[in-house]
Design a protein around this motif. Structure first.
Motif, PDB file in Angstrom:
ATOM      1  N   ILE A   9     -37.801  10.540 -33.616  1.00 34.65           N
ATOM      2  CA  ILE A   9     -38.302   9.238 -34.217  1.00 34.65           C
ATOM      3  C   ILE A   9     -39.751   9.223 -33.362  1.00 34.65           C
ATOM      4  O   ILE A   9     -39.041   9.197 -32.291  1.00 34.65           O
ATOM      5  CB  ILE A   9     -37.142   7.587 -34.111  1.00 34.65           C
ATOM      6  N   GLY A  10     -40.883   8.512 -33.558  1.00 40.27           N
ATOM      7  CA  GLY A  10     -42.054   8.401 -33.230  1.00 40.27           C
ATOM      8  C   GLY A  10     -41.688   6.943 -31.588  1.00 40.27           C
ATOM      9  O   GLY A  10     -40.750   6.580 -32.511  1.00 40.27           O
TER      10      GLY A  10
ATOM     11  N   ILE B 163     -39.792  13.049 -43.471  1.00 39.61           N
ATOM     12  CA  ILE B 163     -38.677  12.435 -44.445  1.00 39.61           C
ATOM     13  C   ILE B 163     -39.269  10.864 -44.584  1.00 39.61           C
ATOM     14  O   ILE B 163     -40.613  10.817 -43.539  1.00 39.61           O
ATOM     15  CB  ILE B 163     -37.552  12.164 -43.665  1.00 39.61           C
ATOM     16  N   SER B 164     -39.501   9.641 -45.284  1.00 37.34           N
ATOM     17  CA  SER B 164     -40.667   8.616 -45.354  1.00 37.34           C
ATOM     18  C   SER B 164     -39.444   8.156 -45.273  1.00 37.34           C
ATOM     19  O   SER B 164     -38.448   7.896 -46.697  1.00 37.34           O
ATOM     20  CB  SER B 164     -41.248   8.448 -46.892  1.00 37.34           C
TER      21      SER B 164
ATOM     22  N   GLY C  58     -46.580   5.619 -32.470  1.00 41.70           N
ATOM     23  CA  GLY C  58     -46.780   7.000 -32.937  1.00 41.70           C
ATOM     24  C   GLY C  58     -46.958   8.717 -32.714  1.00 41.70           C
ATOM     25  O   GLY C  58     -47.020   8.410 -31.693  1.00 41.70           O
TER      26      GLY C  58
HETATM   27  N1  SAM Z   1     -48.394   5.569 -35.758  1.00 43.07           N
HETATM   28  C1  SAM Z   1     -48.069   3.787 -36.432  1.00 43.07           C
HETATM   29  C2  SAM Z   1     -48.868   2.978 -36.017  1.00 43.07           C
HETATM   30  O1  SAM Z   1     -48.835   2.403 -34.572  1.00 43.07           O
HETATM   31  O2  SAM Z   1     -49.460   2.333 -37.324  1.00 43.07           O
HETATM   32  C3  SAM Z   1     -46.550   3.357 -36.095  1.00 43.07           C
HETATM   33  C4  SAM Z   1     -45.336   4.344 -35.265  1.00 43.07           C
HETATM   34  S1  SAM Z   1     -43.988   4.069 -36.233  1.00 43.07           S
HETATM   35  C5  SAM Z   1     -44.472   1.888 -35.545  1.00 43.07           C
HETATM   36  C6  SAM Z   1     -42.929   4.365 -35.200  1.00 43.07           C
HETATM   37  C7  SAM Z   1     -42.272   5.361 -35.660  1.00 43.07           C
HETATM   38  O3  SAM Z   1     -41.124   4.898 -36.487  1.00 43.07           O
HETATM   39  C8  SAM Z   1     -42.834   6.352 -36.231  1.00 43.07           C
HETATM   40  O4  SAM Z   1     -43.442   7.394 -35.312  1.00 43.07           O
HETATM   41  C9  SAM Z   1     -41.711   6.999 -37.335  1.00 43.07           C
HETATM   42  O5  SAM Z   1     -41.565   8.260 -36.884  1.00 43.07           O
HETATM   43  C10 SAM Z   1     -41.118   5.799 -37.614  1.00 43.07           C
HETATM   44  N2  SAM Z   1     -41.224   4.957 -38.742  1.00 43.07           N
HETATM   45  C11 SAM Z   1     -42.146   4.217 -39.187  1.00 43.07           C
HETATM   46  N3  SAM Z   1     -42.066   3.510 -40.491  1.00 43.07           N
HETATM   47  C12 SAM Z   1     -41.835   4.642 -40.867  1.00 43.07           C
HETATM   48  C13 SAM Z   1     -42.108   4.796 -42.236  1.00 43.07           C
HETATM   49  N4  SAM Z   1     -41.628   4.427 -43.261  1.00 43.07           N
HETATM   50  N5  SAM Z   1     -41.305   5.991 -42.962  1.00 43.07           N
HETATM   51  C14 SAM Z   1     -40.943   7.074 -42.159  1.00 43.07           C
HETATM   52  N6  SAM Z   1     -41.176   7.392 -40.393  1.00 43.07           N
HETATM   53  C15 SAM Z   1     -41.712   5.986 -40.298  1.00 43.07           C
END
Ligand code: SAM
Length: 254
Positions: free
Chosen positions: A202-203, A225-226, A207
């Motif tokens: 998980i990021g 995966i989504s 992200g």
């Molecule tokens: N890059 C993004 C942005 O700032 O718009 C947000 C990253 S999100 C807050 C943090 C992490 O949650 C992602 O790197 C991913 O691993 C996971 N994540 C959040 N939503 C996701 C989704 N719909 N599907 C897959 N992974 C998700």
């Protein structure tokens, strides 16, 4: 004359008995001295007195019943009286979350423990706002979560490592599910199709950057995966992914 129902046998050990992990190898008739915050909790908060029952775990041999034999201002003495169950087998799922802000990362540690992961391996990525984790605090959080949810096996929490080093160290047989908000196979389907061992990546709040995303996708074990059409906060993504994995491939399948 209607028959009187028989009095119910009192539950043993009582459901309300407090649970504690101790740093001592437990066995029948072992004597345990509880000090510090745990003694405060048993003595002052739970008002435990002589003869009361406490459930003890040592993360090695499972769960034991123990009776309070002596109480003092600073220490509570307990005698171990019965082995209740062995140390549980935890499904072979590692959570690999990028470090995020402290309170939110605390939540990830707590919920991942409750949901049943076997190990937590925090990662440092380019967009991480933190690069350190207080190991004692992390251990306290997972221990309290395990006590609360009746886990008998604590998940180890590794020291944080950089993403590229972690990817190089990943064992060959472990599927690395990469939660990518830009798209991937629907998580529930991907999880059901691959038996453990598994890891979920998980990021951080911002992200993964493009270089990191490419590096992860190149990894032979990686499976993007989504988690649905909405961008989840990192801690929500971690909790949702673990729950889905437990339902599809872990010990929630019945
Ligand atoms: N890059 C993004 C942005 O700032 O718009 C947000 C990253 S999100 C807050 C943090 C992490 O949650 C992602 O790197 C991913 O691993 C996971 N994540 C959040 N939503 C996701 C989704 N719909 N599907 C897959 N992974 C998700």
């Amino acid at each position: 004359m209607p028959k009187q129902p028989l009095p119910r046998t009192p539950e043993w050990p009582p459901r309300s008995a407090p649970r504690l992990f101790v740093d001592q190898h437990l066995g029948l008739e072992a004597q345990v001295v509880i000090e510090g915050p745990q003694a405060h909790y048993l003595g002052r908060v739970m008002r435990m007195g002589q003869g009361d029952v406490v459930i003890l775990c040592d993360n090695l041999t499972g769960e034991w019943a123990a009776c309070v034999s002596q109480t003092g201002k600073r220490a509570i003495h307990l005698d171990v009286t019965e082995h209740l169950r062995g140390r549980e087998e935890v499904p072979d799922l590692w959570l690999c979350p990028a470090l995020i802000k402290k309170d939110r990362f605390d939540m990830v540690l707590e919920k991942a423990t409750e949901l049943g992961v076997a190990r937590i391996s925090p990662l440092i990525t380019r967009r991480c706002v933190a690069d350190k984790l207080n190991a004692d605090r992390a251990r306290t959080i997972v221990t309290e979560a395990a006590e609360q949810c009746a886990r008998t096996a604590l998940p180890p929490v590794d020291a944080p490592v950089k993403l590229d080093a972690y990817l190089r160290s990943m064992p060959d047989d472990r599927t690395l599910f990469f939660a990518d908000e830009l798209g991937g196979e629907p998580a529930a389907r991907a999880f059901a199709a691959k038996a453990p061992p598994a890891a979920i990546l998980i990021g951080p709040e911002g992200g993964f950057d493009d270089t990191e995303r490419a590096l992860i996708r190149e990894h032979p074990n990686a499976k993007p995966i989504s988690l649905g059409p909405r961008i989840l906060r990192a801690e929500t993504a971690a909790i949702a992914a673990i729950a889905l994995w437990m339902g599809a491939a872990g010990d929630w399948r019945g």
